[in-house]
Motif scaffolding. Structure first.
Motif, PDB file in Angstrom:
ATOM      1  N   ALA A 261       0.839  -1.195   0.000  1.00 37.83           N
ATOM      2  CA  ALA A 261       0.000   0.000   0.000  1.00 37.83           C
ATOM      3  C   ALA A 261       0.872   1.242   0.000  1.00 37.83           C
ATOM      4  O   ALA A 261       1.837   1.331   0.771  1.00 37.83           O
ATOM      5  N   TYR A 262       0.536   2.189  -0.867  1.00 41.42           N
ATOM      6  CA  TYR A 262       1.330   3.415  -1.019  1.00 41.42           C
ATOM      7  C   TYR A 262       2.808   3.117  -1.319  1.00 41.42           C
ATOM      8  O   TYR A 262       3.673   3.938  -1.033  1.00 41.42           O
TER       9      TYR A 262
ATOM     10  N   ALA B 108      -3.569   0.769   3.705  1.00 42.99           N
ATOM     11  CA  ALA B 108      -3.519   2.133   3.158  1.00 42.99           C
ATOM     12  C   ALA B 108      -4.186   3.120   4.115  1.00 42.99           C
ATOM     13  O   ALA B 108      -3.705   4.247   4.302  1.00 42.99           O
TER      14      ALA B 108
END
Length: 513
Positions: A126-127, A257
C-alpha cells in the motif's frame, strides 16, 4: 421446423465435441510441454540438489492446513518430524523453514548475501511502502544503506544514545510515577509500558510526548500502531496466491492504506509545525527530526521517506520493547523465587544511590532474566528472509529463487539439543555461560543477526533493563485477589510480535510506604 431443430442440435453436438477435443488437445500439449520441460531440467542438471523434506502439500492450498494461529509453534512441531530445514508450499508460494543454530548461521552469516531481502506481504505494498522500508529492502539497496546510516549516526551511535540518555531516564521515571499514582490497585502493566515507551520514542525522535501516559484507555496512536502491526501479519490470500493481488479479496491492502494515511497525517502535522518553528527563528532541538529536516532541505531524503522511516521506528521501538518488559514481569510474577532474587540484586546495588541507565551493567542477574525472557519469548519469533538467487543450497538442500526463508528463533531458543530443560524459565543458565544477543551466538538470536539485525538493538539493551530495574526497585508487586503465581497466564499470541494472549494485571506497592 423440426428439420431445422434437428440440424441445430446436430451442429451443437458437433461444436461441443469439437470444443471437447480442442480442450483435450490443449491439455495434452500443456502436459507434454510441462513434462518435457521437467525432463530437460533434470537432464541439464543431473546433480541438482533436492528440496528439503517436509509434509506433502495438498493441491492448490499446499501446506496451509499444517499451520495454525501460532505459526512459530506449529513450525517447530513440523521440524521435530522433518528436521531443522524443511520445505513447505503456502498456496503456490515456496517456503523454507530453519530451526537449528547451524542452519541459521548459514542463512544469516555465511550466505547472507543470498538471503538479504524479505518477502513483501501484499498489505505492505500500500502506497508503495515497501519501496522505502528498511525492513523489506535488501541490504544491497543504496536506500537501505542510507537509512541504516541515518539511524546509526543520529539515533543508535554511542554519542547519540548518550545525548538522549537524560531524556530516556526522565521518561522512564514518568512511567514509574504513573504506576505510583495507581498504587494499591490492579493495573494493566502492558498498557502503561506501551504508552510510556511511545513517549520515550517520540521524545527521542521529535522531543515531545505523543500520548497521555495516565489515560486509562488506549489512545488513537496506540491503537494505530497495534492495529497496523497486527494487520500486516494476518493471513492474506494474496500472499499465498500472488496472481490474486490485484483483487485484494480480503481488503488487507486497503486497510493498510488507511493506516498509512493516519500515520502520515500525524507526522505531517509534526513536521510542518517544526518547519514553521524554524522559519520563525526558533531554536534547533538537535533531535532526530531536525537531522531529517536538514537532509530534506538538502534533497537527500524525501518527505515520504521520512514518513515511512518514522512509521517503522515507532512500530519497532515502542511495541517490541514494551512486550519484552511485559513478558519479563509475567515470568517474574509466575516465579516468586526468581522475582525475589532479581529484586534483592537491584535493591542491594542501589540502596544508597539513584539508579541511572549506565548502572545496569552492575545487575548481572537482571540481565540474565531479560535474556531468558527473550530466549523463551522472542518478540520476532520468525525472522523473515527471501532467496534472491537460484541455485543456493542450505545444509545440502536446494532453495528455490524467491522462496520465503523463515528462521524460527522461537524454536531455536527451545532446542533441547542446545538448551537443558528448554521450556523452563531459569535465568541462571545465562550466568553459567556467556551468550550475547548481538547475533554472534546463533542459539540465541532474538534480534536477528547479520546485516539485517535489528538496528534498534543498542537502544533496547539500555532502556529495557533500566526500566525493569526501576520497576523492581520502586515496587513490590502483588497479584490481584485470589490469584497465585501459578495462575499467571503465560499463553502466547502471535500478532506480528509475540505477545501475551491475556494482558498482565498486577498491583504495584511502593516499597517506601
Amino acid at each position: 421446423m423440426l428439420r431445422i431443430c434437428k440440424q441445430r442440435t446436430l451442429l451443437a453436438n458437433c461444436l461441443n465435441k469439437l470444443n471437447m477435443e480442442l480442450a483435450l488437445s490443449v491439455l495434452f500439449i500443456a502436459l507434454t510441454i510441462s513434462l518435457l520441460f521437467s525432463l530437460s531440467k533434470l537432464i541439464s542438471s543431473p546433480h541438482r540438489a533436492p528440496l528439503p523434506p517436509g509434509p506433502v502439500p495438498l493441491p492448490i492450498i499446499g501446506n496451509l492446513l499444517d499451520l495454525d494461529r501460532q505459526p512459530h509453534s506449529s513450525l517447530a512441531c513440523l521440524a521435530k518430524v522433518y528436521g531443522p530445514v524443511i520445505s513447505l508450499k503456502l498456496g503456490i508460494t515456496a517456503a523454507i523453514v530453519i530451526s537449528s543454530p547451524e542452519a541459521a548461521r548459514e542463512v544469516l552469516q555465511k550466505k547472507d548475501a543470498f538471503f538479504s531481502a524479505r518477502s513483501v506481504p501484499d498489505s505492505s505494498r500500500a502506497y508503495n511502502y515497501h519501496d522505502a522500508s528498511m525492513f523489506f529492502l535488501p541490504s544491497t539497496s543504496p536506500l537501505w544503506r542510507r537509512n541504516r546510516s541515518i539511524c546509526a549516526v543520529n539515533l543508535f551511535s554511542a554519542r547519540s544514545l548518550e545525548t538522549s540518555r537524560e531524556m530516556r531516564e526522565q521518561k522512564a521515571h514518568d512511567i514509574i510515577d504513573c504506576f505510583r499514582k495507581k498504587a494499591g490497585h490492579p493495573v494493566d502493566i502492558g498498557h502503561i509500558l506501551f504508552s510510556g515507551m511511545l513517549n520515550v520514542i517520540s521524545n527521542v525522535l521529535f522531543s515531545q510526548d505523543i500520548v497521555d501516559i495516565n489515560s486509562e484507555s488506549p489512545q488513537e496512536f496506540e491503537e494505530l500502531i497495534k492495529d497496523s502491526i497486527n494487520a500486516n501479519f494476518k493471513p492474506n490470500i494474496s500472499d499465498f496466491f500472488p496472481l490474486l493481488r490485484l483483487l485484494d479479496l480480503q481488503g488487507r491492502r486497503s486497510t493498510a492504506a488507511h493506516y498509512h494515511r493516519r500515520y502520515y497525517k500525524t507526522f505531517n502535522v509534526i513536521m510542518d509545525t517544526r518547519l514553521q518553528h524554524r522559519r520563525n527563528g526558533g531554536k534547533n532541538y538537535g533531535d532526530f527530526l531536525d537531522s531529517l529536516l536538514d537532509l530534506l532541505a538538502e534533497s537527500k531524503i524525501s518527505r515520504k521517506e521520512i514518513q515511512i522511516l518514522l512509521t517503522e521506528l515507532f512500530g519497532a521501538g515502542s511495541h517490541t520493547t514494551s512486550v519484552i518488559m511485559e513478558w519479563a514481569m509475567g515470568e517474574l510474577l509466575h516465579d516468586s523465587i526468581t522475582m525475589a532474587k532479581a529484586q534483592a540484586e537491584v535493591r542491594e546495588v542501589f540502596a544508597s544511590q539513584t539508579l541511572e541507565e549506565s548502572d545496569i551493567l552492575d545487575l548481572p542477574y537482571l540481565q540474565a532474566v531479560i535474556k531468558e525472557v527473550m530466549r523463551l519469548h522472542p518478540p520476532g519469533s520468525l525472522l523473515l528472509h527471501k532467496a534472491i538467487e537460484d541455485g543456493v543450497t542450505l545444509r545440502g538442500y536446494r532453495v528455490p529463487r524467491e522462496a520465503q526463508v523463515l528462521v524460527n528463533a522461537w524454536a531455536i531458543g527451545r532446542d533441547p539439543k542446545v538448551w537443558t530443560e528448554p521450556d523452563v524459565f531459569r535465568p541462571e543458565r545465562f550466568l553459567e555461560k556467556h551468550i550475547s544477543f548481538h547475533g554472534r551466538d546463533f542459539e540465541f538470536i532474538p534480534f536477528g543477526s547479520g546485516k539485517k539485525i535489528c538496528p534498534g538493538l543498542p537502544f533496547a539493551v539500555r532502556i529495557v533493563p533500566f526500566l525493569l530495574a526501576l520497576m523492581l526497585a520502586e515496587f513490590d508487586w502483588r497479584l490481584p485477589d485470589g490469584m497465585e503465581p501459578k495462575d499467571v497466564d503465560l499463553t502466547e499470541n502471535f500478532a506480528g510480535v509475540l505477545e501475551l494472549a491475556v494482558p498482565l494485571h498486577a498491583i504495584p506497592v511502593p516499597v517506601n510506604n
